[in-house]
Design a protein around this motif. Structure first.
Motif, PDB file in Angstrom:
ATOM      1  N   ARG A 168      39.109 -21.756  68.772  1.00 44.67           N
ATOM      2  CA  ARG A 168      38.354 -21.639  70.029  1.00 44.67           C
ATOM      3  C   ARG A 168      39.218 -21.509  71.263  1.00 44.67           C
ATOM      4  NH1 ARG A 168      33.054 -23.205  70.104  1.00 44.67           N
ATOM      5  NH2 ARG A 168      32.312 -23.501  67.993  1.00 44.67           N
ATOM      6  N   LEU A 197      25.851 -15.901  60.171  1.00 44.62           N
ATOM      7  CA  LEU A 197      26.665 -16.734  61.064  1.00 44.62           C
ATOM      8  C   LEU A 197      27.871 -17.218  60.270  1.00 44.62           C
ATOM      9  CD1 LEU A 197      26.579 -18.300  63.885  1.00 44.62           C
ATOM     10  CD2 LEU A 197      25.678 -20.221  62.581  1.00 44.62           C
ATOM     11  N   THR A 209      19.507 -15.710  71.946  1.00 43.75           N
ATOM     12  CA  THR A 209      20.684 -16.277  71.283  1.00 43.75           C
ATOM     13  C   THR A 209      21.787 -16.531  72.313  1.00 43.75           C
ATOM     14  OG1 THR A 209      21.871 -14.217  70.804  1.00 43.75           O
ATOM     15  CG2 THR A 209      20.157 -14.888  69.238  1.00 43.75           C
ATOM     16  N   GLY A 210      22.721 -17.413  71.947  1.00 41.08           N
ATOM     17  CA  GLY A 210      23.781 -17.782  72.872  1.00 41.08           C
ATOM     18  C   GLY A 210      24.663 -16.605  73.260  1.00 41.08           C
ATOM     19  N   ILE A 217      26.087 -23.729  76.021  1.00 40.72           N
ATOM     20  CA  ILE A 217      25.322 -23.464  74.799  1.00 40.72           C
ATOM     21  C   ILE A 217      25.473 -24.610  73.800  1.00 40.72           C
ATOM     22  CG2 ILE A 217      25.220 -21.914  72.787  1.00 40.72           C
ATOM     23  CD1 ILE A 217      25.949 -19.656  74.926  1.00 40.72           C
TER      24      ILE A 217
HETATM   25  C1  LIG Z   1      30.146 -22.518  73.562  1.00 40.12           C
HETATM   26  C2  LIG Z   1      29.428 -21.471  72.773  1.00 40.12           C
HETATM   27  N1  LIG Z   1      29.149 -20.298  73.338  1.00 40.12           N
HETATM   28  C3  LIG Z   1      28.499 -19.333  72.677  1.00 40.12           C
HETATM   29  C4  LIG Z   1      28.097 -19.510  71.377  1.00 40.12           C
HETATM   30  C5  LIG Z   1      27.377 -18.416  70.664  1.00 40.12           C
HETATM   31  O1  LIG Z   1      26.037 -18.739  70.495  1.00 40.12           O
HETATM   32  P1  LIG Z   1      25.159 -18.033  69.371  1.00 40.12           P
HETATM   33  O2  LIG Z   1      25.762 -18.371  68.037  1.00 40.12           O
HETATM   34  O3  LIG Z   1      23.771 -18.573  69.550  1.00 40.12           O
HETATM   35  O4  LIG Z   1      25.206 -16.537  69.634  1.00 40.12           O
HETATM   36  C6  LIG Z   1      28.380 -20.718  70.736  1.00 40.12           C
HETATM   37  C7  LIG Z   1      28.005 -20.928  69.340  1.00 40.12           C
HETATM   38  O5  LIG Z   1      28.557 -21.712  68.605  1.00 40.12           O
HETATM   39  C8  LIG Z   1      29.066 -21.733  71.458  1.00 40.12           C
HETATM   40  O6  LIG Z   1      29.369 -22.931  70.891  1.00 40.12           O
END
Ligand SMILES: Cc1ncc(COP(=O)(O)O)c(C=O)c1O
Length: 438
Positions: A436, A23, A119-120, A243
Motif C-alpha cells: 500500500r 477482488l 464502489t470505492g 473508504i
Molecule cells: C483506502 C481504500 N481506497 C480505495 C479502495 C478501493 O475500494 P473498492 O475495492 O470498493 O473499489 C480500498 C479498498 O480496499 C481502500 O481500502
C-alpha cells in the motif's frame, strides 16, 4: 474440515473468470491455496457457512471491511427489502439520495455537496476527476492504496516497461496508457518532506493530494495539518480517502477526530454494510466542478445503496458502533500479544484497533501466516494476520478465537524453532498481495 464442493467450484470459476474472483483480496490463494473455502452459502453476523455446510466464525476481514454491523444485519436488510418492494429502479430518481446527502453533510459540517458511486475505486476516480476539473491541472500526489483505476495505477508506469511496477509492488499497470506516466506521484505517510519534494518538482502544478487520513499509524508531528497547509498553499484539492478508515473510529470519516478538513472525502465499504454504495462529499466550491466534466452512470441512481447507507448510518450512531469496534480491536491486539508471549513467538502487532494486523518476526513469514490460517480454519475460524472488527463480534467469539490462536501460535513456534513450518502445511504457501505504500 472437508470443503470439496467449494474447491470444485473454484476450479470451475478459474475456467470462466480470469483470476477466479473479482477482488484480489478474496482470492483463496491469498489465504490458503487449495484449502480456503472460497464460497459461502450464507452469512449472519460473524458466522459464515461454506458450500459444504462447514460453519466458521469470521475473525478475518468481515466482507473485506464492508460488514461493520455484521453480515445480513436485520435493520439494514429491512430497509433494503422495503426499497426493493417500492421499486429499486425507475425513470425518476430515488428520494433517498437527498436524505443521505443531508445526513452526510450533517455528519461532516465542512462538506456541502455530495455525488454517489457504488464502489470505492470508482468514487476515487470521480474525486480525482473533480479535482482535475477544478484546477485544470493533471499531476496528483498520493499516499496509500486507492483502487484499480488508471489515474492511480499510472504511478507504476516507469520510463521503461521493464521497470514498471517498482513503486507499488504487486499493482501491475499493464493496459494503463503510457501517456499517464508521471501523473501520479507517491509519498509515504508521516513523511511531509516527501510531499514537499513532489511539490518542489511540480511548482503549482498539482491537481490533488490524495491520502487516507489515517490507516496503520497515527499522524505524527501535525502531519495532517502540514498536508492541509501545503494543499491550500499550492491550490491543490485535498482528498481524504475514507473508504476503509471511515466508520471505524467514529460515525463518519476519521478525519473528524483529527480536526483537519479536506476539500473532498470519499466514503464507501462500511457505510452501507454489504450493499454497494459510495459517496464523494466535498466543499461546494470544489464539488460544483463536477458539472464541468461528464460524470454519470445508470446504476448510481438505484435505490438499494442509499437505503442501506441511511439505515447503516443511523444504527451506527444509535448503537455507538465505533466504540464497540475499538474495544474489540484492543482486546484482539492485547490477546495476540499475550498469546505470542506464552507461545514464545515474536509478533509485530499494529494498525488501528478496528483494523488490526500482525506479522510473524521470522524470515519464514509467509509460511507461518499460511500455517496460521490452516490451523485456525481447522478450528472453525476464518483467520489470517489481519482482523477487521464488527459490531457482531461478541466476547465469546474473542475468547474462543484467542484460545485457538494461542494453541496455534505454540504449534507454529515449535515448527519455526526447527525451521519447518511447511512440514505441517497441507497445501502450498499463500501468495502475497500488493503493497500500500503507507
Ligand atoms: C483506502 C481504500 N481506497 C480505495 C479502495 C478501493 O475500494 P473498492 O475495492 O470498493 O473499489 C480500498 C479498498 O480496499 C481502500 O481500502
Amino acid at each position: 474440515m472437508a470443503n470439496d464442493v467449494s474447491q470444485a467450484l473454484y476450479l470451475r470459476a478459474k475456467n470462466y473468470i480470469p483470476g477466479g474472483t473479482q477482488l484480489l483480496s478474496k482470492r483463496p490463494e491469498m489465504f490458503l491455496p487449495n484449502l480456503w473455502p472460497s464460497y459461502y452459502r450464507r452469512a449472519k453476523g460473524v458466522e459464515v457457512w461454506d458450500l459444504d455446510e462447514n460453519r466458521y466464525v469470521d475473525m478475518s476481514y468481515n466482507g473485506i471491511g464492508a460488514c461493520v454491523l455484521g453480515a445480513a444485519d436485520a435493520d439494514v436488510d429491512a430497509a433494503v427489502k422495503a426499497a426493493i418492494d417500492s421499486g429499486s429502479m425507475s425513470t425518476l430518481n430515488a428520494p433517498e439520495e437527498v436524505e443521505l446527502a443531508e445526513l452526510l453533510c450533517e455528519l461532516h459540517p465542512w462538506a456541502g455537496m455530495v455525488r454517489y458511486a457504488r464502489t470505492g475505486g470508482e468514487a476515487m476516480a470521480i474525486a480525482v476527476r473533480i479535482a482535475r476539473a477544478q484546477t485544470g491541472r493533471d499531476p496528483v500526489a498520493f499516499c496509500g492504496y486507492h483502487g484499480w483505476h488508471d489515474w492511480y495505477l499510472a504511478a507504476n508506469l516507469a520510463e521503461d516497461h521493464a521497470l514498471d511496477g517498482h513503486l507499488l509492488p504487486g499493482l501491475e499497470p499493464t493496459g494503463v496508457p503510457r501517456g499517464l506516466q508521471g501523473t501520479a506521484i507517491p509519498f509515504r505517510y508521516n513523511h511531509t518532506e516527501e510531499l514537499e519534494s513532489i511539490v518542489a518538482a511540480h511548482p503549482h502544478k498539482l491537481a490533488a493530494i490524495v491520502m487516507e487520513p489515517v490507516r496503520n499509524d497515527e499522524p505524527r508531528d501535525d502531519f495532517l495539518q502540514a498536508v492541509r497547509a501545503i494543499a491550500s498553499d499550492i491550490g491543490a484539492v485535498l482528498i481524504f480517502d475514507e473508504i476503509t478508515s471511515g466508520w471505524r473510529l467514529n460515525s463518519g470519516g476519521a478525519h473528524l477526530i483529527y480536526g483537519v478538513e479536506p476539500d473532498i472525502a470519499v466514503l464507501g465499504k462500511a457505510m452501507s454494510n454489504g450493499y454497494a454504495m459510495a459517496a464523494v462529499i466535498g466543499k461546494p466550491s470544489v464539488m460544483e466542478s463536477a458539472q464541468r466534466s461528464f460524470i454519470s452512470s445508470t446504476y448510481w441512481t438505484e435505490r438499494v445503496g442509499p437505503a442501506a447507507a441511511i439505515a447503516t448510518i443511523y444504527k451506527h450512531r444509535r448503537c455507538n458502533v465505533a466504540a464497540h469496534l475499538i474495544e474489540v480491536g484492543r482486546a484482539i491486539q492485547s490477546g495476540w500479544k499475550l498469546a505470542a508471549e506464552r507461545a514464545k513467538l515474536q509478533l509485530e502487532i499494529g494498525g488501528l484497533p478496528p483494523l488490526s494486523h500482525f506479522s510473524f518476526v521470522t524470515d519464514m513469514k509467509q509460511e507461518a501466516r499460511t500455517l496460521f490460517t490452516q490451523l485456525m480454519l481447522e478450528r472453525g475460524f476464518l483467520a489470517t494476520n489481519s482482523f477487521y472488527a464488527s459490531f457482531a463480534h461478541q466476547e465469546r467469539h474473542i475468547t474462543d478465537y484467542l484460545k485457538a490462536a494461542e494453541e496455534v501460535f505454540c504449534l507454529i513456534a515449535a515448527t519455526l524453532q526447527n525451521g519447518t513450518p511447511t512440514s505441517l502445511l497441507a497445501g502450498p504457501v499463500a501468495h502475497t498481495g500488493f503493497q500500500r505504500l503507507t
